[in-house]
Scaffold this motif. Sequence first.
Motif, PDB file in Angstrom:
ATOM      1  N   UNK A 170       0.811  -1.216   0.000  1.00 18.40           N
ATOM      2  CA  UNK A 170       0.000   0.000   0.000  1.00 18.40           C
ATOM      3  C   UNK A 170       0.844   1.266   0.000  1.00 18.40           C
ATOM      4  N   UNK A 171       2.161   1.120   0.163  1.00 21.85           N
ATOM      5  CA  UNK A 171       3.049   2.283   0.146  1.00 21.85           C
ATOM      6  C   UNK A 171       4.447   1.832  -0.285  1.00 21.85           C
ATOM      7  N   UNK A 172       5.323   2.788  -0.486  1.00 19.66           N
ATOM      8  CA  UNK A 172       6.647   2.468  -1.014  1.00 19.66           C
ATOM      9  C   UNK A 172       7.535   1.784   0.016  1.00 19.66           C
ATOM     10  N   UNK A 173       7.328   2.053   1.311  1.00 19.95           N
ATOM     11  CA  UNK A 173       8.125   1.378   2.341  1.00 19.95           C
ATOM     12  C   UNK A 173       7.849  -0.122   2.294  1.00 19.95           C
ATOM     13  N   UNK A 174       6.575  -0.483   2.183  1.00 21.36           N
ATOM     14  CA  UNK A 174       6.217  -1.902   2.075  1.00 21.36           C
ATOM     15  C   UNK A 174       6.787  -2.501   0.792  1.00 21.36           C
ATOM     16  N   UNK A 175       6.740  -1.731  -0.285  1.00 23.36           N
ATOM     17  CA  UNK A 175       7.238  -2.227  -1.572  1.00 23.36           C
ATOM     18  C   UNK A 175       8.740  -2.470  -1.510  1.00 23.36           C
ATOM     19  N   UNK A 176       9.481  -1.541  -0.904  1.00 29.21           N
ATOM     20  CA  UNK A 176      10.939  -1.710  -0.785  1.00 29.21           C
ATOM     21  C   UNK A 176      11.274  -2.954   0.034  1.00 29.21           C
ATOM     22  N   UNK A 177      10.553  -3.125   1.114  1.00 30.45           N
ATOM     23  CA  UNK A 177      10.797  -4.291   1.970  1.00 30.45           C
ATOM     24  C   UNK A 177      10.500  -5.583   1.216  1.00 30.45           C
ATOM     25  N   UNK A 178       9.426  -5.566   0.458  1.00 30.26           N
ATOM     26  CA  UNK A 178       9.006  -6.765  -0.255  1.00 30.26           C
ATOM     27  C   UNK A 178      10.027  -7.188  -1.306  1.00 30.26           C
ATOM     28  N   UNK A 179      10.483  -6.242  -2.131  1.00 31.05           N
ATOM     29  CA  UNK A 179      11.381  -6.616  -3.230  1.00 31.05           C
ATOM     30  C   UNK A 179      12.757  -7.035  -2.733  1.00 31.05           C
ATOM     31  N   UNK A 180      13.105  -6.653  -1.515  1.00 29.12           N
ATOM     32  CA  UNK A 180      14.407  -7.057  -0.967  1.00 29.12           C
ATOM     33  C   UNK A 180      14.351  -8.428  -0.297  1.00 29.12           C
TER      34      UNK A 180
ATOM     35  N   UNK B 174      18.727   2.677  -9.296  1.00 29.33           N
ATOM     36  CA  UNK B 174      19.969   3.096  -8.636  1.00 29.33           C
ATOM     37  C   UNK B 174      20.564   1.979  -7.786  1.00 29.33           C
ATOM     38  N   UNK B 175      19.706   1.073  -7.309  1.00 35.04           N
ATOM     39  CA  UNK B 175      20.183  -0.057  -6.508  1.00 35.04           C
ATOM     40  C   UNK B 175      20.372  -1.323  -7.344  1.00 35.04           C
ATOM     41  N   UNK B 176      20.256  -1.177  -8.664  1.00 38.08           N
ATOM     42  CA  UNK B 176      20.448  -2.283  -9.602  1.00 38.08           C
ATOM     43  C   UNK B 176      19.574  -3.494  -9.248  1.00 38.08           C
ATOM     44  N   UNK B 177      18.329  -3.201  -8.913  1.00 40.10           N
ATOM     45  CA  UNK B 177      17.352  -4.257  -8.652  1.00 40.10           C
ATOM     46  C   UNK B 177      16.628  -4.518  -9.964  1.00 40.10           C
ATOM     47  N   UNK B 178      16.834  -5.688 -10.514  1.00 34.33           N
ATOM     48  CA  UNK B 178      16.372  -5.991 -11.872  1.00 34.33           C
ATOM     49  C   UNK B 178      14.941  -6.530 -11.862  1.00 34.33           C
ATOM     50  N   UNK B 179      14.003  -5.615 -11.739  1.00 33.32           N
ATOM     51  CA  UNK B 179      12.577  -5.937 -11.765  1.00 33.32           C
ATOM     52  C   UNK B 179      11.920  -5.026 -12.792  1.00 33.32           C
ATOM     53  N   UNK B 180      11.080  -5.598 -13.627  1.00 30.50           N
ATOM     54  CA  UNK B 180      10.363  -4.793 -14.620  1.00 30.50           C
ATOM     55  C   UNK B 180       9.175  -4.097 -13.964  1.00 30.50           C
ATOM     56  N   UNK B 181       8.774  -2.967 -14.559  1.00 27.56           N
ATOM     57  CA  UNK B 181       7.714  -2.151 -13.961  1.00 27.56           C
ATOM     58  C   UNK B 181       6.730  -1.696 -15.039  1.00 27.56           C
ATOM     59  N   UNK B 182       5.444  -1.854 -14.739  1.00 29.64           N
ATOM     60  CA  UNK B 182       4.382  -1.253 -15.544  1.00 29.64           C
ATOM     61  C   UNK B 182       3.686  -0.224 -14.667  1.00 29.64           C
ATOM     62  N   UNK B 183       3.621   1.016 -15.136  1.00 25.56           N
ATOM     63  CA  UNK B 183       2.964   2.075 -14.384  1.00 25.56           C
ATOM     64  C   UNK B 183       1.461   2.003 -14.598  1.00 25.56           C
TER      65      UNK B 183
END
Length: 227
Positions: free
Chosen positions: A34-44, A71-80
């Motif tokens: 629901x927010x970017x903090x959760x998203x950052x935690x999830x992808x890591x 910038x962190x070289x996390x190789x995940x594709x994104x659809x806006x």
Amino acid sequence: MFDVLIVEDDPMVSHVNTKFLKKVPGFNLAGTAANLAEAREYVQKEKIDLILLDLFLPKENGIDFLKWLRSNEIHIDVILITADKRSESVLEAFRFGAVDYLIKPFTFERFKDAMQQYKERADSLLNSIFIEQDALDRYVLPGRAEDETDKPLEKGLSKYTFQRIWNHIVQNGEEYFTADEAAESLGMARVSVRKYLDVMEREGKLELLIEYGKVGRPQHKFKLKDF
């Protein structure tokens, strides 16, 4: 199977996107944030292939998250997926590697097109050591692929589906195949695929081979026609 993370603060929109995703074969909902903090935690912590990312989040911007991924070289594709229609936002999204941009409200067909196009491109690249220019052009220059479908189709047939099946046939070489085999690879119904194959055969794009066995119906096999 591609694992997808949905980043959306509106529970209703997140629910709709989840329903849409579950209707497209080849994708698995790995989670929601629901927010970017959760998203950052999830992808890591988890393996994610694709993120469906909203731009307008409470006191946050999805573009900042896209920049953080790169910038962190996390190789995940994104659809806006966003209501932001500003051209500068679209340009910035593509500049930082977004693979598509859906403007709310959008139809399920547009959502499905985005997901299927992503899957076909990713499958093609992941399953190939090398790729030829004409194969690559089908994804980076989609307008050129329209030449195959410039004629009006029969009522009830989709130009996009025709092109999707045609791309699959071209990509998979010159061996004979059945409607069942094509349908299984594409994640589509055999009856639907067969309709398009019959049209392609009538237009002279495919060769048809009918094999008669000792019992049962004859088997129809198709092959890309030599030009």
